[in-house]
Design an enzyme around this catalytic site. Structure first.
Site, PDB file in Angstrom:
ATOM      1  N   ASP A  98      16.341  10.607 -45.942  1.00 55.69           N
ATOM      2  CA  ASP A  98      17.703  10.261 -46.704  1.00 55.69           C
ATOM      3  C   ASP A  98      17.670   9.129 -47.610  1.00 55.69           C
ATOM      4  O   ASP A  98      16.595   9.272 -48.536  1.00 55.69           O
ATOM      5  CB  ASP A  98      18.586  10.530 -45.787  1.00 55.69           C
ATOM      6  CG  ASP A  98      20.143  10.495 -46.519  1.00 55.69           C
ATOM      7  OD1 ASP A  98      20.491  11.928 -46.445  1.00 55.69           O
ATOM      8  OD2 ASP A  98      20.714   9.679 -46.477  1.00 55.69           O
ATOM      9  N   ARG A  99      18.451   8.335 -47.512  1.00 57.00           N
ATOM     10  CA  ARG A  99      18.497   7.283 -48.559  1.00 57.00           C
ATOM     11  C   ARG A  99      17.262   6.422 -48.240  1.00 57.00           C
ATOM     12  O   ARG A  99      16.728   5.703 -49.414  1.00 57.00           O
ATOM     13  CB  ARG A  99      19.877   6.184 -48.060  1.00 57.00           C
ATOM     14  CG  ARG A  99      21.061   6.951 -48.160  1.00 57.00           C
ATOM     15  CD  ARG A  99      21.413   7.839 -49.073  1.00 57.00           C
ATOM     16  NE  ARG A  99      21.674   6.791 -50.378  1.00 57.00           N
ATOM     17  CZ  ARG A  99      21.832   7.421 -51.613  1.00 57.00           C
ATOM     18  NH1 ARG A  99      21.874   8.590 -51.852  1.00 57.00           N
ATOM     19  NH2 ARG A  99      22.055   6.408 -52.654  1.00 57.00           N
ATOM     20  N   HIS A 143      30.342  14.101 -51.245  1.00 63.99           N
ATOM     21  CA  HIS A 143      30.291  12.596 -51.046  1.00 63.99           C
ATOM     22  C   HIS A 143      29.481  11.874 -52.133  1.00 63.99           C
ATOM     23  O   HIS A 143      29.699  10.811 -52.331  1.00 63.99           O
ATOM     24  CB  HIS A 143      29.729  12.306 -49.702  1.00 63.99           C
ATOM     25  CG  HIS A 143      28.245  12.579 -49.491  1.00 63.99           C
ATOM     26  ND1 HIS A 143      27.930  14.094 -49.585  1.00 63.99           N
ATOM     27  CD2 HIS A 143      26.845  12.062 -49.239  1.00 63.99           C
ATOM     28  CE1 HIS A 143      26.582  14.147 -49.395  1.00 63.99           C
ATOM     29  NE2 HIS A 143      26.224  12.923 -49.243  1.00 63.99           N
ATOM     30  N   TYR A 203      25.051   4.499 -52.797  1.00 63.26           N
ATOM     31  CA  TYR A 203      25.270   5.862 -53.596  1.00 63.26           C
ATOM     32  C   TYR A 203      25.504   5.601 -54.869  1.00 63.26           C
ATOM     33  O   TYR A 203      25.211   6.467 -55.842  1.00 63.26           O
ATOM     34  CB  TYR A 203      26.227   6.410 -52.806  1.00 63.26           C
ATOM     35  CG  TYR A 203      25.889   7.194 -51.802  1.00 63.26           C
ATOM     36  CD1 TYR A 203      25.513   8.596 -51.738  1.00 63.26           C
ATOM     37  CD2 TYR A 203      25.601   6.693 -50.290  1.00 63.26           C
ATOM     38  CE1 TYR A 203      25.111   9.209 -50.679  1.00 63.26           C
ATOM     39  CE2 TYR A 203      25.116   7.256 -49.440  1.00 63.26           C
ATOM     40  CZ  TYR A 203      24.877   8.878 -49.448  1.00 63.26           C
ATOM     41  OH  TYR A 203      24.343   9.451 -48.430  1.00 63.26           O
ATOM     42  N   HIS A 263      19.164  18.102 -40.206  1.00 58.87           N
ATOM     43  CA  HIS A 263      18.812  16.913 -41.345  1.00 58.87           C
ATOM     44  C   HIS A 263      18.466  15.787 -40.680  1.00 58.87           C
ATOM     45  O   HIS A 263      17.561  14.813 -41.085  1.00 58.87           O
ATOM     46  CB  HIS A 263      20.182  16.476 -42.230  1.00 58.87           C
ATOM     47  CG  HIS A 263      20.053  15.530 -43.030  1.00 58.87           C
ATOM     48  ND1 HIS A 263      19.183  15.232 -44.113  1.00 58.87           N
ATOM     49  CD2 HIS A 263      20.646  14.183 -43.217  1.00 58.87           C
ATOM     50  CE1 HIS A 263      19.298  14.318 -44.872  1.00 58.87           C
ATOM     51  NE2 HIS A 263      20.171  13.394 -44.139  1.00 58.87           N
TER      52      HIS A 263
END
Length: 283
Positions: A98-99, A143, A203, A263
């Site tokens: 992910d990030r 988001h 983000y 995920h």
């Protein structure tokens, strides 16, 4: 795993868990998590490798710089190199979720001599992600748009209901709810409560400077020089794109697998993730 604070780039202190011995593997967590997401994967690899699990800057117990520019993935990637070098490793394999996978992607592009292998778990490169998000299907990524807004409103909205906001993703993105037990979930939520401005800044960077960096590399034909493995849910079925086709221009030596896990695959299917990492390291 034992944790210690190690200086990253520009004096930012990074909370790092280290286990094992041998060649280095760095594991970078995703959202809304901390290094604890690797609690099953790290011990399985530690018999053969030195496993390094940082909290990304802005997350967990790592420092949270106030400057917006501190959350460009290029800057966050510099933490990874600094921490690894301080632990005695000038080169390492890199696994990101992910990030953390976006940080790993940028580290691998910017530092191909140091990053020997790259594994990315359930993410697209930033510039490609924004290009495939369109129409009503983009609602799944609400988001991303919220936290891309100028400073102020996103932070206040999330602070007003932080546990519900971050818990929404823990609930929605896990196929197996038992993979994140109550105690771990509370640690994630507590860490997020304390990091709202820096998480939003992370983000926000992905809607600005990170896209610029990716676009420059794509224009220049920059490729990932190392073997790359991507494990990804079949997003294309829902969002209408071929994830493997998006990855191939970046990664000439690519293994791309569509997987049936949720995920949070390092927590839902750690044995499969370990197997994929071991296979990557043999290439």
């Amino acid at each position: 795993m034992k944790t210690e604070r190690i200086e990253g780039a520009d004096g930012v202190m990074i909370n790092v868990a280290v286990e094992g011995s041998g060649p280095a593997i760095v594991l970078l967590h995703g959202f809304p998590q901390t290094h604890l997401m690797w609690r099953h994967v790290a011990p399985a690899l530690a018999g053969e490798f030195t496993v390094i699990c940082p909290d990304l800057r802005g997350y967990g117990d790592s420092d949270k710089p106030a400057e917006a520019t501190a959350y460009a993935k290029r800057e966050m990637a510099r933490d990874v190199l600094a921490v690894s070098e301080r632990l005695g490793f000038r080169s390492f394999a890199l696994v990101g979720h992910d990030r953390g996978a976006l940080v790993a992607f940028r580290a691998a592009l910017d530092h191909p001599r140091e990053v020997t292998h790259l594994a990315s778990l359930d993410v697209l490169p930033t510039v490609d992600m924004w290009e495939v998000m369109h129409g009503v299907s983009a609602a799944v990524g609400f988001h991303l748009y919220l936290m891309a807004q100028p400073p102020g409103l996103p932070e206040r909205m999330i602070e007003a209901s932080s546990d519900e906001f971050f818990g929404h993703f823990l609930d929605l993105w896990a196929i197996d709810p038992q993979a994140i037990p109550a105690g771990i979930r509370e640690q994630y939520l507590d860490a997020c409560r304390k990091a709202i401005p820096s998480i939003v800044a992370d983000y926000r960077a992905s809607a600005g400077i990170d896209v610029e960096h990716d676009e420059t590399d794509r224009k220049n034909g920059t490729k990932l020089a190392m073997p790359v493995t991507v494990l990804q849910q079949d997003w294309g079925a829902a969002l209408g794109f071929d994830a493997a086709a998006l990855w191939r221009p970046w990664a000439p030596d690519l293994v791309h697998e569509s997987v049936p896990y949720g995920h949070f695959m390092a927590e839902e299917a750690p044995e499969a993730v370990v197997k994929a990492v071991r296979s990557l390291l043999l290439r």
